[in-house]
Scaffold this motif. Structure first.
Motif, short mmCIF file in Angstrom:
data_model
loop_
_atom_site.label_atom_id
_atom_site.label_comp_id
_atom_site.label_asym_id
_atom_site.label_seq_id
_atom_site.Cartn_x
_atom_site.Cartn_y
_atom_site.Cartn_z
N PRO A 3 0.81 -1.22 0.00
CA PRO A 3 0.00 0.00 0.00
C PRO A 3 0.85 1.26 0.00
N GLU A 4 1.97 1.21 0.71
CA GLU A 4 2.84 2.38 0.77
C GLU A 4 3.45 2.69 -0.60
N THR A 5 3.84 1.63 -1.32
CA THR A 5 4.38 1.81 -2.67
C THR A 5 3.33 2.45 -3.57
N LEU A 6 2.10 1.96 -3.45
CA LEU A 6 1.01 2.46 -4.29
C LEU A 6 0.72 3.93 -3.98
N LYS A 7 0.74 4.29 -2.69
CA LYS A 7 0.52 5.69 -2.30
C LYS A 7 1.61 6.59 -2.88
N GLY A 8 2.84 6.10 -2.85
CA GLY A 8 3.94 6.88 -3.40
C GLY A 8 3.80 7.07 -4.90
N GLU A 9 3.39 6.01 -5.61
CA GLU A 9 3.23 6.09 -7.07
C GLU A 9 2.06 6.99 -7.45
N SER A 10 1.05 7.07 -6.58
CA SER A 10 -0.13 7.87 -6.90
C SER A 10 0.21 9.36 -7.04
N LYS A 11 1.30 9.80 -6.41
CA LYS A 11 1.68 11.21 -6.49
C LYS A 11 2.08 11.63 -7.90
N ASN A 12 2.43 10.63 -8.72
CA ASN A 12 2.85 10.93 -10.10
C ASN A 12 1.67 10.91 -11.07
N LEU A 13 0.46 10.64 -10.56
CA LEU A 13 -0.73 10.56 -11.41
C LEU A 13 -1.52 11.87 -11.32
N ASN A 14 -2.47 12.02 -12.22
CA ASN A 14 -3.28 13.23 -12.25
C ASN A 14 -4.77 12.92 -12.14
N PHE A 15 -5.49 13.83 -11.51
CA PHE A 15 -6.95 13.85 -11.50
C PHE A 15 -7.54 12.52 -11.04
#
Length: 384
Positions: free
Chosen positions: A132-144
């Motif tokens: 989950p932590e990896t996914l949260k970190g990757e989400s910062k690079n996504l938009n909208f």
């Protein structure tokens, strides 16, 4: 190709397996295969090939069953593995407890189909070693909306993991995570308690591995007094077929695996080598090479797709009825199968041919489903 960390420069795995079977020393062999179906098939084959036609120990596992037995330390009973139905219940509870953004439209209950898709995504994240932590970190690079979706799934994933931990149960991804934390000595002790005499380990039939699976294979390769050989369907000089496997191959090489010569009969098949090296490539193949396979190749042309499948069906029918070839030993391969799928489903049954089609089936093309929807539309439109 065959990859190993052993010192051999070449090996004939078929010969090695036959030698162990003929000497009735099956406890010295461990086979790891991709699916339970393959496992059942090989068990039947080994029993048939055994001189006594009865064996007491056959060590054939999938990576999932092998990992579960290593983790729980029991060859016969594997408990505390989370079932799919229980996982769906826990995931639904997690969904209801989290304040979502992307999924906020589901004010009541999440549809079953959506829930199953989220469960499949989380299960695959676990198999790939994504937390989950990896996914949260990757989400910062996504938009909208994509960012909101990833954040929601990460929160649901985290809550779901907490529930699993409280119940002391595990999914296969959790088991992978725990195993790769073992030291080589700890892993070897667990391995030897289950397979005390296994000295030949063959991982066969795979074409791709997740990162945790590669870590587990690396641990197996470190078990003392044993040799591990991994058959890997990869050829680096034909990217049109094998480019998706480059990362997996590179990871295995970085772990210390190296390629050795395959002396088995299949590896010496010049026709298969030619296909592997040249299939879908634009480079021309010399006529001399092609002419040497004239007795094995028949080129048939058809005016349209329907006729092509009809000719294929007739050829298969002839192989079964005249040459007594077993249906499950016939493979029909397409470069792009999507446009052929509906035609195959229409024509093969007309010829009485059983088939297993790997392409996904669109429900909009299913007669029973279409008929059912039509009946529901009659009711919806208030017809008697």
């Amino acid at each position: 190709m065959i990859l190993t960390k052993s010192l051999e420069k070449s090996i004939d795995l078929d010969f090695e397996i036959d030698r162990i079977i003929n000497s009735n020393q099956l406890e010295k062999l461990l086979l790891i295969v991709p699916t339970n179906r393959k496992s059942r098939y090989l068990k039947k084959e080994i029993i048939f090939l055994s001189s006594s036609n009865a064996v007491s120990t056959i060590n054939i596992e999938t990576i999932g069953t092998f990992s579960s037995k290593i983790f729980f330390g029991d060859r016969k009973s594997i408990s505390n593995v989370l079932s799919e139905s229980a996982a769906s219940v826990l995931l639904r509870q997690s969904f209801q407890e989290i304040k979502t953004k992307y999924f906020s439209n589901y004010s009541g209950d999440i549809p079953y189909g959506t829930l199953e898709r989220i469960r499949n995504v989380i299960s695959e994240y676990k198999r790939q070693g994504i937390t989950p932590e990896t996914l949260k970190g990757e989400s910062k690079n996504l938009n909208f909306s994509e960012k909101s979706k990833a954040e929601d799934i990460a929160e649901i994933y985290s809550n779901y993991q907490e529930k699993i931990k409280q119940l002391n149960v595990n999914e296969i991804g959790d088991i992978y995570f725990h195993i790769i934390q073992y030291s080589p000595i700890e892993f070897t002790d667990k391995f030897r308690s289950l397979y005390p005499k296994a000295d030949l380990i063959i991982i066969n039939g795979f074409d791709e591995f997740t990162t945790p699976e590669i870590e587990i294979i690396d641990l197996i390769s470190l078990v003392s007094n044993s040799r591990l050989f991994l058959t890997f369907d990869y050829y680096k000089y034909n990217p049109l077929i094998f480019s998706h496997l480059e990362k997996c191959y590179s990871k295995l090489i970085k772990k210390g695996f190296r390629e050795i010569e395959d002396l088995s009969a299949v590896s010496l098949d010049k026709f298969r080598l030619l296909v592997r090296e040249n299939l879908f490539m634009k480079k021309s193949v010399s006529p001399a090479k092609l002419n040497s396979f004239n007795d094995r190749l028949t080129i048939i042309t058809a005016k349209n797709r329907e006729t092509e499948i009809e000719l294929t069906a007739k050829e298969i029918k002839g192989l079964i009825t005249k040459k007594k070839v077993e249906p499950h030993k016939i493979c029909v391969t397409f470069n792009l199968i999507q446009k052929y799928s509906p035609v195959i489903r229409d024509i093969f049954p007309l010829y009485g041919l059983p088939f297993n089609l790997t392409d996904r089936f669109s429900l909009s093309n299913s007669s029973p489903v279409t008929a059912l929807i039509n009946f529901l539309e009659i009711l919806e439109n208030d017809y008697f």
